[in-house]
Scaffold this motif. Sequence first.
Motif, PDB file in Angstrom:
ATOM      1  N   TYR A  63      -5.876   3.475  -3.068  1.00  0.00           N
ATOM      2  CA  TYR A  63      -4.938   4.235  -2.693  1.00  0.00           C
ATOM      3  C   TYR A  63      -4.792   3.308  -1.385  1.00  0.00           C
ATOM      4  O   TYR A  63      -3.751   3.582  -0.626  1.00  0.00           O
ATOM      5  CB  TYR A  63      -5.298   6.065  -2.377  1.00  0.00           C
ATOM      6  CG  TYR A  63      -4.874   6.527  -3.631  1.00  0.00           C
ATOM      7  CD1 TYR A  63      -3.861   6.404  -4.604  1.00  0.00           C
ATOM      8  CD2 TYR A  63      -6.579   6.971  -4.225  1.00  0.00           C
ATOM      9  CE1 TYR A  63      -4.039   7.377  -5.512  1.00  0.00           C
ATOM     10  CE2 TYR A  63      -6.867   8.164  -4.663  1.00  0.00           C
ATOM     11  CZ  TYR A  63      -5.256   7.971  -6.093  1.00  0.00           C
ATOM     12  OH  TYR A  63      -5.408   8.740  -7.018  1.00  0.00           O
TER      13      TYR A  63
ATOM     14  N   ALA B 297      -5.242  12.469  -1.522  1.00  0.00           N
ATOM     15  CA  ALA B 297      -5.247  12.063  -2.145  1.00  0.00           C
ATOM     16  C   ALA B 297      -6.172  10.887  -2.070  1.00  0.00           C
ATOM     17  O   ALA B 297      -7.113  10.750  -3.172  1.00  0.00           O
ATOM     18  CB  ALA B 297      -4.738  11.773  -3.840  1.00  0.00           C
ATOM     19  N   MET B 298      -6.067  10.229  -0.823  1.00  0.00           N
ATOM     20  CA  MET B 298      -6.930   8.904  -0.847  1.00  0.00           C
ATOM     21  C   MET B 298      -8.385   9.697  -0.057  1.00  0.00           C
ATOM     22  O   MET B 298      -9.119   9.678  -0.417  1.00  0.00           O
ATOM     23  CB  MET B 298      -6.411   7.513   0.206  1.00  0.00           C
ATOM     24  CG  MET B 298      -6.766   7.072   0.784  1.00  0.00           C
ATOM     25  SD  MET B 298      -6.662   6.350   2.002  1.00  0.00           S
ATOM     26  CE  MET B 298      -7.518   6.602   3.878  1.00  0.00           C
TER      27      MET B 298
ATOM     28  N   ASP C 128       1.126   5.250   0.551  1.00  0.00           N
ATOM     29  CA  ASP C 128       1.901   6.180   0.579  1.00  0.00           C
ATOM     30  C   ASP C 128       1.510   7.551   1.357  1.00  0.00           C
ATOM     31  O   ASP C 128       0.941   7.487   0.879  1.00  0.00           O
ATOM     32  CB  ASP C 128       2.606   6.343  -0.754  1.00  0.00           C
ATOM     33  CG  ASP C 128       3.818   7.320  -0.897  1.00  0.00           C
ATOM     34  OD1 ASP C 128       4.266   8.280  -0.236  1.00  0.00           O
ATOM     35  OD2 ASP C 128       4.815   6.652  -1.879  1.00  0.00           O
TER      36      ASP C 128
ATOM     37  N   ASP D 166     -10.441  10.814  -2.465  1.00  0.00           N
ATOM     38  CA  ASP D 166     -11.711   9.700  -3.370  1.00  0.00           C
ATOM     39  C   ASP D 166     -12.053   9.604  -2.663  1.00  0.00           C
ATOM     40  O   ASP D 166     -13.145   9.087  -3.052  1.00  0.00           O
ATOM     41  CB  ASP D 166      -9.983   8.525  -3.868  1.00  0.00           C
ATOM     42  CG  ASP D 166     -10.478   8.114  -4.574  1.00  0.00           C
ATOM     43  OD1 ASP D 166     -11.454   8.020  -5.205  1.00  0.00           O
ATOM     44  OD2 ASP D 166     -10.549   6.725  -3.884  1.00  0.00           O
TER      45      ASP D 166
ATOM     46  N   ARG E  80       2.975  10.369   0.774  1.00  0.00           N
ATOM     47  CA  ARG E  80       2.568  11.522   0.282  1.00  0.00           C
ATOM     48  C   ARG E  80       0.777  11.237  -0.635  1.00  0.00           C
ATOM     49  O   ARG E  80       0.650  12.165  -1.303  1.00  0.00           O
ATOM     50  CB  ARG E  80       3.409  11.173  -0.811  1.00  0.00           C
ATOM     51  CG  ARG E  80       4.929  11.499  -0.516  1.00  0.00           C
ATOM     52  CD  ARG E  80       6.016  11.302  -1.856  1.00  0.00           C
ATOM     53  NE  ARG E  80       7.280  11.933  -0.756  1.00  0.00           N
ATOM     54  CZ  ARG E  80       8.114  11.761  -1.762  1.00  0.00           C
ATOM     55  NH1 ARG E  80       8.705  11.706  -3.013  1.00  0.00           N
ATOM     56  NH2 ARG E  80       9.339  11.343  -1.588  1.00  0.00           N
ATOM     57  N   LEU E  81       0.150  10.282  -0.124  1.00  0.00           N
ATOM     58  CA  LEU E  81      -1.048  10.131  -0.914  1.00  0.00           C
ATOM     59  C   LEU E  81      -2.240  10.225   0.074  1.00  0.00           C
ATOM     60  O   LEU E  81      -3.380   9.961  -0.290  1.00  0.00           O
ATOM     61  CB  LEU E  81      -1.345   9.060  -2.282  1.00  0.00           C
ATOM     62  CG  LEU E  81       0.083   8.338  -3.145  1.00  0.00           C
ATOM     63  CD1 LEU E  81      -0.086   7.138  -3.554  1.00  0.00           C
ATOM     64  CD2 LEU E  81      -0.390   9.002  -4.189  1.00  0.00           C
ATOM     65  N   GLU E  82      -1.783  10.994   0.975  1.00  0.00           N
ATOM     66  CA  GLU E  82      -3.222  11.199   2.004  1.00  0.00           C
ATOM     67  C   GLU E  82      -4.204  12.332   1.297  1.00  0.00           C
ATOM     68  O   GLU E  82      -5.321  10.976   1.969  1.00  0.00           O
ATOM     69  CB  GLU E  82      -2.433  11.986   3.035  1.00  0.00           C
ATOM     70  CG  GLU E  82      -3.113  12.590   4.124  1.00  0.00           C
ATOM     71  CD  GLU E  82      -2.782  12.745   5.550  1.00  0.00           C
ATOM     72  OE1 GLU E  82      -3.369  13.630   6.243  1.00  0.00           O
ATOM     73  OE2 GLU E  82      -1.080  12.896   5.255  1.00  0.00           O
TER      74      GLU E  82
ATOM     75  N   VAL F  96      -3.384   4.206   4.131  1.00  0.00           N
ATOM     76  CA  VAL F  96      -3.128   5.052   2.478  1.00  0.00           C
ATOM     77  C   VAL F  96      -1.771   3.781   2.139  1.00  0.00           C
ATOM     78  O   VAL F  96      -0.310   3.794   2.769  1.00  0.00           O
ATOM     79  CB  VAL F  96      -3.073   6.317   2.607  1.00  0.00           C
ATOM     80  CG1 VAL F  96      -1.642   6.874   3.559  1.00  0.00           C
ATOM     81  CG2 VAL F  96      -2.690   6.630   1.099  1.00  0.00           C
TER      82      VAL F  96
END
Length: 275
Positions: free
Chosen positions: A203, A240-241, A234, A244, A236-238, A232
């Motif tokens: 991400y 998730a990153m 995107d 991870d 919206r993937l804050e 990140v």
Amino acid sequence: MDINIFEQFFNLFSYATLLSIALTILATWLMLFGIRWLIDSLVNYNPKYRIQLSQTYPVIRVALWLISILYIVLGIIHPPQSVIYASLGSLGLALGLASQDAIRNLVAGVMMAISPRFKIGDMIQVGEHYGEVISLDLSTTKLHTFDDNVITVPNADILKMPISNANNGELNEMVAIDLHLPVSIPVSQLKSIALNAAKCSYYVYLKKPISATVFPVFERDFYYHLKVKAYVLDVRLEKAMATDIAERIIEALQEKQLFIGSVFTNNAPPLENLK
């Protein structure tokens, strides 16, 4: 005189006129629905331009409704000047007495449109709420939070609040990941593991810098506060990153057995049982 004005007003709205008004409103709504569907399709086809495409919809919506209202008043109703003046006077009095908060929100919305502090797709902090701006109306602003809630904030409140904008119109944004780790881990190894974990994340936007800082903290006992900063891909993937990278750091520390001898491993099962 007043009776004649009201008679003119009611004579304007025949069945044909009301039907034309209803059809105009329906046509405007269908056009906006089609435009929204087209924008969503373009966003799904090319997510890279999601923010730019999403920002066009509020402008198109306001413009279409203004055109529709002008067409209804000037093209369908054709009111005489006396009716216009009477209607405007009555409308102004009603709005002034009953809609003071709404007027403040509308004025704030106009000021925000002239001098925007954020746009559709921005990740902002408004008071205790943090989320993505998904709607900018003349009276309210809607945020979509990571808890999958939609928060509606009056524009008058936003105008007098400090706003934190994480990405300011860009698709990527900086994300900080904080971890508290035992001081038994060598600092150089800890920073190296953290940087490698961030670089290997799916991400992370690698065109912007990645940093890792370590500083000791004392709270009943000493521990290291590790802060990893990366961008990140995107907004919206804050989360998730962040998850991870944190998982990669912890797994790497476990594989190198750098938790052994620390308070983090007391009464813990062997590492092989965790696999």
